[in-house]
Design a protein around this motif. Structure first.
Motif, PDB file in Angstrom:
ATOM      1  N   GLY A 144       0.823  -1.193   0.000  1.00  0.00           N
ATOM      2  CA  GLY A 144       0.000   0.000   0.000  1.00  0.00           C
ATOM      3  C   GLY A 144       0.861   1.248   0.000  1.00  0.00           C
ATOM      4  N   PRO A 145       0.320   2.368  -0.463  1.00  0.00           N
ATOM      5  CA  PRO A 145       1.124   3.581  -0.621  1.00  0.00           C
ATOM      6  C   PRO A 145       1.361   4.363   0.664  1.00  0.00           C
ATOM      7  N   VAL A 146       0.531   4.150   1.717  1.00  0.00           N
ATOM      8  CA  VAL A 146       0.617   5.000   2.907  1.00  0.00           C
ATOM      9  C   VAL A 146       0.676   4.146   4.165  1.00  0.00           C
ATOM     10  N   TRP A 147       1.643   4.467   5.019  1.00  0.00           N
ATOM     11  CA  TRP A 147       1.714   3.876   6.359  1.00  0.00           C
ATOM     12  C   TRP A 147       1.564   5.001   7.371  1.00  0.00           C
ATOM     13  N   GLN A 148       0.471   4.969   8.118  1.00  0.00           N
ATOM     14  CA  GLN A 148       0.231   5.925   9.195  1.00  0.00           C
ATOM     15  C   GLN A 148       0.682   5.277  10.496  1.00  0.00           C
ATOM     16  N   THR A 149       1.804   5.735  11.029  1.00  0.00           N
ATOM     17  CA  THR A 149       2.384   5.109  12.214  1.00  0.00           C
ATOM     18  C   THR A 149       1.554   5.399  13.451  1.00  0.00           C
ATOM     19  N   CYS A 150       1.343   4.369  14.266  1.00  0.00           N
ATOM     20  CA  CYS A 150       0.607   4.527  15.515  1.00  0.00           C
ATOM     21  C   CYS A 150       1.458   5.301  16.514  1.00  0.00           C
ATOM     22  N   GLN A 151       0.912   6.354  17.065  1.00  0.00           N
ATOM     23  CA  GLN A 151       1.677   7.185  17.988  1.00  0.00           C
ATOM     24  C   GLN A 151       1.966   6.463  19.293  1.00  0.00           C
ATOM     25  N   ARG A 152       1.043   5.612  19.738  1.00  0.00           N
ATOM     26  CA  ARG A 152       1.195   4.978  21.043  1.00  0.00           C
ATOM     27  C   ARG A 152       1.916   3.638  20.979  1.00  0.00           C
ATOM     28  N   GLY A 153       2.333   3.213  19.804  1.00  0.00           N
ATOM     29  CA  GLY A 153       2.980   1.915  19.678  1.00  0.00           C
ATOM     30  C   GLY A 153       4.487   2.012  19.548  1.00  0.00           C
ATOM     31  N   PHE A 154       5.123   0.845  19.493  1.00  0.00           N
ATOM     32  CA  PHE A 154       6.567   0.741  19.268  1.00  0.00           C
ATOM     33  C   PHE A 154       7.379   1.528  20.295  1.00  0.00           C
ATOM     34  N   LYS A 155       7.022   1.417  21.551  1.00  0.00           N
ATOM     35  CA  LYS A 155       7.699   2.204  22.582  1.00  0.00           C
ATOM     36  C   LYS A 155       9.148   1.782  22.791  1.00  0.00           C
ATOM     37  N   ASN A 156       9.477   0.523  22.490  1.00  0.00           N
ATOM     38  CA  ASN A 156      10.827   0.032  22.745  1.00  0.00           C
ATOM     39  C   ASN A 156      11.578  -0.353  21.472  1.00  0.00           C
ATOM     40  N   LEU A 157      11.023  -0.004  20.313  1.00  0.00           N
ATOM     41  CA  LEU A 157      11.645  -0.402  19.055  1.00  0.00           C
ATOM     42  C   LEU A 157      12.954   0.350  18.838  1.00  0.00           C
ATOM     43  N   ARG A 158      14.029  -0.410  18.592  1.00  0.00           N
ATOM     44  CA  ARG A 158      15.352   0.182  18.405  1.00  0.00           C
ATOM     45  C   ARG A 158      15.873   0.027  16.983  1.00  0.00           C
ATOM     46  N   VAL A 159      15.468  -1.050  16.311  1.00  0.00           N
ATOM     47  CA  VAL A 159      15.961  -1.326  14.960  1.00  0.00           C
ATOM     48  C   VAL A 159      14.766  -1.574  14.047  1.00  0.00           C
ATOM     49  N   LEU A 160      14.731  -0.869  12.914  1.00  0.00           N
ATOM     50  CA  LEU A 160      13.655  -1.038  11.939  1.00  0.00           C
ATOM     51  C   LEU A 160      14.257  -1.155  10.546  1.00  0.00           C
ATOM     52  N   LEU A 161      13.896  -2.228   9.852  1.00  0.00           N
ATOM     53  CA  LEU A 161      14.308  -2.449   8.468  1.00  0.00           C
ATOM     54  C   LEU A 161      13.063  -2.516   7.597  1.00  0.00           C
ATOM     55  N   ILE A 162      13.036  -1.721   6.535  1.00  0.00           N
ATOM     56  CA  ILE A 162      11.957  -1.750   5.548  1.00  0.00           C
ATOM     57  C   ILE A 162      12.610  -1.994   4.195  1.00  0.00           C
ATOM     58  N   GLU A 163      12.288  -3.122   3.579  1.00  0.00           N
ATOM     59  CA  GLU A 163      13.002  -3.530   2.365  1.00  0.00           C
ATOM     60  C   GLU A 163      12.021  -4.082   1.331  1.00  0.00           C
ATOM     61  N   ASP A 164      12.169  -3.620   0.092  1.00  0.00           N
ATOM     62  CA  ASP A 164      11.335  -4.098  -1.017  1.00  0.00           C
ATOM     63  C   ASP A 164       9.851  -3.901  -0.740  1.00  0.00           C
ATOM     64  N   MET A 165       9.444  -2.648  -0.564  1.00  0.00           N
ATOM     65  CA  MET A 165       8.045  -2.285  -0.342  1.00  0.00           C
ATOM     66  C   MET A 165       7.608  -1.297  -1.426  1.00  0.00           C
ATOM     67  N   ASP A 166       6.290  -1.183  -1.609  1.00  0.00           N
ATOM     68  CA  ASP A 166       5.771  -0.194  -2.548  1.00  0.00           C
ATOM     69  C   ASP A 166       5.273   1.056  -1.820  1.00  0.00           C
ATOM     70  N   LEU A 167       5.770   1.272  -0.611  1.00  0.00           N
ATOM     71  CA  LEU A 167       5.382   2.408   0.221  1.00  0.00           C
ATOM     72  C   LEU A 167       5.777   3.728  -0.445  1.00  0.00           C
ATOM     73  N   GLU A 168       4.841   4.703  -0.414  1.00  0.00           N
ATOM     74  CA  GLU A 168       5.115   6.027  -0.977  1.00  0.00           C
ATOM     75  C   GLU A 168       5.206   7.104   0.101  1.00  0.00           C
ATOM     76  N   TYR A 169       4.320   7.035   1.093  1.00  0.00           N
ATOM     77  CA  TYR A 169       4.301   8.046   2.153  1.00  0.00           C
ATOM     78  C   TYR A 169       4.268   7.352   3.513  1.00  0.00           C
ATOM     79  N   TRP A 170       5.229   7.697   4.333  1.00  0.00           N
ATOM     80  CA  TRP A 170       5.296   7.183   5.702  1.00  0.00           C
ATOM     81  C   TRP A 170       4.942   8.345   6.617  1.00  0.00           C
ATOM     82  N   LYS A 171       3.791   8.245   7.275  1.00  0.00           N
ATOM     83  CA  LYS A 171       3.274   9.358   8.056  1.00  0.00           C
ATOM     84  C   LYS A 171       3.345   9.057   9.546  1.00  0.00           C
TER      85      LYS A 171
END
Length: 202
Positions: A144-171
């Motif tokens: 999908g073209p849009v990822w709307q990130t949850c404000q209250r989630g991922f409180k402890n996330l330290r490493v994020l990899l996004i690879e081979d996606m059709d994402l256009e807007y990360w909000k």
């Protein structure tokens, strides 16, 4: 295999484990299991599993939840989980294959998904894994073209990899999101145009 009681790490590519013939734990000391097609019966017999990597093949018209996620929900010691769809769809978003609720073990720290072709709306389920530190999304895990990130989630996330996606807007939001993020890798996302919001890097 039931005689290998001291086995700690096992990798079996693209196959089922043999069904246990006796009662009790199948491999009581096994910590790592990779490459298998899992069943609920097998997971119940490996009580101390900490790292699991499995693969699934989807039917072309798959619309049902992936039962494999229900099967791992009771693996309370699990810290690392990898799910690979071996025949990912290349042209469409698959309806929600993630059942709602707490489908992931509460102690999960690392999650890798590949080929699921999920809509970005399903990310809210993953954002609620409070102990998650590493998230790797590969080969159209989400579509999908849009990822709307949850404000209250991922409180402890330290490493994020996004690879081979059709994402256009990360909000994100105006407030810093992903507050503990230390490493971000975006690879082969050729349609990505903009990251909107306040992304905080520790």
């Amino acid at each position: 295999m039931e005689n290998m009681q001291e086995l700690r790490h096992l990798q079996v590519m693209g196959s089922d484990l043999p069904y246990p013939n006796s009662e009790g734990a199948l491999l009581p000391n096994l910590l790592t299991l990779l490459g298998v097609v899992i069943t609920e019966e097998i997971l119940q017999r490996i009580p101390n599993l900490k790292k699991l990597g499995f693969q699934e093949e989807l039917a072309p018209d798959a619309v049902e939840h992936l039962c494999c996620f229900n099967q791992v929900s009771n693996s309370y010691r699990l810290e690392s989980l990898k799910c690979v769809i071996v025949n990912p769809t290349s042209h469409q978003v698959v309806p929600s294959l993630l059942p709602g609720g707490s489908i992931f073990p509460s102690g999960l720290k690392k999650l890798t998904l590949s080929g699921l072709s999920l809509a970005w709306e399903n990310m809210g389920i993953i954002a609620c894994i409070w102990n998650l530190e590493v998230l790797k999304l590969r080969c159209y895990a989400f579509r999908g073209p849009v990822w709307q990130t949850c404000q209250r989630g991922f409180k402890n996330l330290r490493v994020l990899l996004i690879e081979d996606m059709d994402l256009e807007y990360w909000k994100g939001s105006s407030r810093p999101f992903l507050p503990d993020l230390q490493r971000l890798t975006v690879s082969h996302c050729y349609k990505l145009k903009e990251i909107l919001g306040s992304l905080k890097m520790s």
